[in-house]
Design a protein around this motif. Structure first.
Motif, PDB file in Angstrom:
ATOM      1  N   TYR A 175      -8.527  12.242   6.987  1.00 15.32           N
ATOM      2  CA  TYR A 175      -8.255  13.659   7.102  1.00 15.32           C
ATOM      3  C   TYR A 175      -7.986  13.996   8.562  1.00 15.32           C
ATOM      4  CZ  TYR A 175     -10.568  13.528   2.580  1.00 15.32           C
ATOM      5  OH  TYR A 175     -10.910  13.218   1.284  1.00 15.32           O
ATOM      6  N   LEU A 176      -7.272  15.080   8.760  1.00 13.49           N
ATOM      7  CA  LEU A 176      -7.062  15.594  10.107  1.00 13.49           C
ATOM      8  C   LEU A 176      -7.296  17.096  10.066  1.00 13.49           C
ATOM      9  CD1 LEU A 176      -6.232  14.738  13.000  1.00 13.49           C
ATOM     10  CD2 LEU A 176      -3.926  15.556  12.430  1.00 13.49           C
ATOM     11  N   GLN A 177      -8.422  17.512  10.621  1.00 19.36           N
ATOM     12  CA  GLN A 177      -8.715  18.932  10.741  1.00 19.36           C
ATOM     13  C   GLN A 177      -8.100  19.422  12.037  1.00 19.36           C
ATOM     14  OE1 GLN A 177     -10.365  21.123   8.629  1.00 19.36           O
ATOM     15  NE2 GLN A 177      -9.705  22.694  10.073  1.00 19.36           N
ATOM     16  N   MET A 178      -7.197  20.383  11.922  1.00 16.82           N
ATOM     17  CA  MET A 178      -6.485  20.894  13.094  1.00 16.82           C
ATOM     18  C   MET A 178      -6.834  22.364  13.289  1.00 16.82           C
ATOM     19  SD  MET A 178      -2.748  19.075  12.621  1.00 16.82           S
ATOM     20  CE  MET A 178      -2.277  20.061  11.207  1.00 16.82           C
ATOM     21  N   ASN A 179      -7.419  22.660  14.429  1.00 15.12           N
ATOM     22  CA  ASN A 179      -7.805  24.030  14.767  1.00 15.12           C
ATOM     23  C   ASN A 179      -7.022  24.516  15.977  1.00 15.12           C
ATOM     24  OD1 ASN A 179      -9.796  23.924  12.716  1.00 15.12           O
ATOM     25  ND2 ASN A 179     -11.265  23.029  14.143  1.00 15.12           N
ATOM     26  N   SER A 180      -7.047  25.807  16.181  1.00 13.34           N
ATOM     27  CA  SER A 180      -6.364  26.420  17.341  1.00 13.34           C
ATOM     28  C   SER A 180      -4.931  25.914  17.455  1.00 13.34           C
ATOM     29  CB  SER A 180      -7.140  26.114  18.632  1.00 13.34           C
ATOM     30  OG  SER A 180      -8.462  26.600  18.540  1.00 13.34           O
ATOM     31  N   LEU A 181      -4.231  25.935  16.355  1.00 15.83           N
ATOM     32  CA  LEU A 181      -2.874  25.387  16.328  1.00 15.83           C
ATOM     33  C   LEU A 181      -1.921  26.181  17.216  1.00 15.83           C
ATOM     34  CD1 LEU A 181      -2.742  24.456  12.573  1.00 15.83           C
ATOM     35  CD2 LEU A 181      -2.315  22.874  14.468  1.00 15.83           C
ATOM     36  N   LYS A 182      -0.986  25.465  17.793  1.00 13.90           N
ATOM     37  CA  LYS A 182       0.012  26.044  18.686  1.00 13.90           C
ATOM     38  C   LYS A 182       1.409  25.768  18.119  1.00 13.90           C
ATOM     39  CE  LYS A 182      -2.916  24.632  22.572  1.00 13.90           C
ATOM     40  NZ  LYS A 182      -2.967  23.825  23.818  1.00 13.90           N
ATOM     41  N   PRO A 183       2.399  26.562  18.514  1.00 15.85           N
ATOM     42  CA  PRO A 183       3.764  26.277  18.057  1.00 15.85           C
ATOM     43  C   PRO A 183       4.213  24.854  18.398  1.00 15.85           C
ATOM     44  CG  PRO A 183       3.654  28.483  18.967  1.00 15.85           C
ATOM     45  CD  PRO A 183       2.305  27.856  19.220  1.00 15.85           C
ATOM     46  N   ASP A 184       3.721  24.299  19.499  1.00 14.60           N
ATOM     47  CA  ASP A 184       4.075  22.922  19.875  1.00 14.60           C
ATOM     48  C   ASP A 184       3.528  21.890  18.907  1.00 14.60           C
ATOM     49  OD1 ASP A 184       3.959  23.267  23.528  1.00 14.60           O
ATOM     50  OD2 ASP A 184       5.491  23.768  22.029  1.00 14.60           O
ATOM     51  N   ASP A 185       2.611  22.283  18.047  1.00 16.48           N
ATOM     52  CA  ASP A 185       2.077  21.356  17.043  1.00 16.48           C
ATOM     53  C   ASP A 185       2.994  21.241  15.823  1.00 16.48           C
ATOM     54  OD1 ASP A 185      -1.145  22.706  17.812  1.00 16.48           O
ATOM     55  OD2 ASP A 185      -0.330  20.776  18.462  1.00 16.48           O
ATOM     56  N   VAL A 242       0.830  -1.194   0.000  1.00 14.41           N
ATOM     57  CA  VAL A 242       0.000   0.000   0.000  1.00 14.41           C
ATOM     58  C   VAL A 242       0.871   1.255   0.000  1.00 14.41           C
ATOM     59  CG1 VAL A 242      -0.159   0.107   2.518  1.00 14.41           C
ATOM     60  CG2 VAL A 242      -1.930   1.166   1.129  1.00 14.41           C
ATOM     61  N   GLN A 243       0.416   2.270  -0.703  1.00  6.30           N
ATOM     62  CA  GLN A 243       1.086   3.567  -0.699  1.00  6.30           C
ATOM     63  C   GLN A 243       0.166   4.581  -0.044  1.00  6.30           C
ATOM     64  OE1 GLN A 243       2.215   4.363  -4.778  1.00  6.30           O
ATOM     65  NE2 GLN A 243       4.130   3.258  -4.532  1.00  6.30           N
ATOM     66  N   LEU A 244       0.746   5.437   0.770  1.00  5.18           N
ATOM     67  CA  LEU A 244       0.006   6.481   1.466  1.00  5.18           C
ATOM     68  C   LEU A 244       0.621   7.822   1.096  1.00  5.18           C
ATOM     69  CD1 LEU A 244      -0.021   4.786   4.984  1.00  5.18           C
ATOM     70  CD2 LEU A 244      -1.877   4.764   3.305  1.00  5.18           C
ATOM     71  N   VAL A 245      -0.215   8.744   0.674  1.00  3.08           N
ATOM     72  CA  VAL A 245       0.283  10.051   0.248  1.00  3.08           C
ATOM     73  C   VAL A 245      -0.421  11.135   1.053  1.00  3.08           C
ATOM     74  CG1 VAL A 245       0.574  11.667  -1.653  1.00  3.08           C
ATOM     75  CG2 VAL A 245       0.757   9.198  -2.064  1.00  3.08           C
ATOM     76  N   GLY A 302      -4.344  29.398  14.091  1.00  2.00           N
ATOM     77  CA  GLY A 302      -4.894  29.076  12.778  1.00  2.00           C
ATOM     78  C   GLY A 302      -5.278  27.614  12.634  1.00  2.00           C
ATOM     79  N   SER A 303      -5.660  27.266  11.417  1.00  2.00           N
ATOM     80  CA  SER A 303      -6.134  25.910  11.135  1.00  2.00           C
ATOM     81  C   SER A 303      -5.465  25.346   9.893  1.00  2.00           C
ATOM     82  CB  SER A 303      -7.657  25.917  10.909  1.00  2.00           C
ATOM     83  OG  SER A 303      -8.350  26.365  12.049  1.00  2.00           O
ATOM     84  N   LEU A 304      -5.379  24.034   9.856  1.00  7.06           N
ATOM     85  CA  LEU A 304      -4.921  23.302   8.681  1.00  7.06           C
ATOM     86  C   LEU A 304      -5.729  22.022   8.578  1.00  7.06           C
ATOM     87  CD1 LEU A 304      -1.003  23.491   8.780  1.00  7.06           C
ATOM     88  CD2 LEU A 304      -2.502  24.526   7.055  1.00  7.06           C
ATOM     89  N   ARG A 305      -5.874  21.540   7.346  1.00  4.62           N
ATOM     90  CA  ARG A 305      -6.535  20.256   7.116  1.00  4.62           C
ATOM     91  C   ARG A 305      -5.581  19.359   6.347  1.00  4.62           C
ATOM     92  NH1 ARG A 305     -10.886  18.148   3.195  1.00  4.62           N
ATOM     93  NH2 ARG A 305     -12.114  16.702   4.452  1.00  4.62           N
ATOM     94  N   LEU A 306      -5.181  18.277   6.990  1.00  6.79           N
ATOM     95  CA  LEU A 306      -4.293  17.311   6.354  1.00  6.79           C
ATOM     96  C   LEU A 306      -5.109  16.216   5.694  1.00  6.79           C
ATOM     97  CD1 LEU A 306      -1.605  16.882   9.158  1.00  6.79           C
ATOM     98  CD2 LEU A 306      -1.779  18.650   7.394  1.00  6.79           C
ATOM     99  N   SER A 307      -4.591  15.716   4.593  1.00  4.39           N
ATOM    100  CA  SER A 307      -5.241  14.631   3.861  1.00  4.39           C
ATOM    101  C   SER A 307      -4.257  13.501   3.643  1.00  4.39           C
ATOM    102  CB  SER A 307      -5.742  15.127   2.499  1.00  4.39           C
ATOM    103  OG  SER A 307      -6.662  16.183   2.636  1.00  4.39           O
ATOM    104  N   CYS A 308      -4.781  12.298   3.606  1.00  7.58           N
ATOM    105  CA  CYS A 308      -3.982  11.115   3.290  1.00  7.58           C
ATOM    106  C   CYS A 308      -4.809  10.232   2.381  1.00  7.58           C
ATOM    107  CB  CYS A 308      -3.604  10.368   4.557  1.00  7.58           C
ATOM    108  SG  CYS A 308      -2.851   8.749   4.261  1.00  7.58           S
ATOM    109  N   VAL A 309      -4.236   9.892   1.240  1.00  8.27           N
ATOM    110  CA  VAL A 309      -4.911   9.014   0.289  1.00  8.27           C
ATOM    111  C   VAL A 309      -4.112   7.723   0.177  1.00  8.27           C
ATOM    112  CG1 VAL A 309      -5.731   8.728  -2.068  1.00  8.27           C
ATOM    113  CG2 VAL A 309      -5.761  10.988  -1.003  1.00  8.27           C
TER     114      VAL A 309
END
Length: 114
Positions: free
Chosen positions: A78-88, A2-5, A16-23
């Protein structure tokens, strides 16, 4: 094999926020999840999700991060990340926990500035 991207990483300001995706290259029935590795630290679990959508989070991710899954021909999480901190800050990896062992993506880098 399997390949994961992964995708979706980047530079964001604290709060801020970011949304990570993995297919995945195939349909996956095993537990999938996100791990991260901060500079100079060991890789750590962030969250997992089962085929049925049962999600589990590490303490630091609860209430800020949301993991989700699409069980299509090519499984996606997916990983929806909100209220991000420098430790993230770190490299975020997609993972599949197969009975025969783990599979990993190449990672996507997340940088949170203060």
């Amino acid at each position: 094999q399997v390949q994961l991207v992964e995708s979706g990483g980047g530079l964001v300001q604290a709060g801020g926020s970011l949304r990570l995706s993995c297919v995945a290259s195939v349909r996956i029935f095993s537990i999938m999840g996100w791990y991260r590795q901060a500079p100079g630290k060991e890789r750590e679990l962030v969250a997992t999700v089962s085929f049925d959508g049962d999600a589990k989070y590490e303490v630091f991710a609860k209430d800020r991060f949301t993991i989700s899954r699409v069980n299509a021909r090519n499984s996606r999480i997916y990983l929806q990340m909100n209220s991000l901190k420098p430790d993230d800050t770190g490299v975020y990896y997609c993972n599949v926990n197969f009975p025969s062992g783990n599979a990993w993506g190449q990672g996507t880098e997340v940088t949170v500035s203060s």
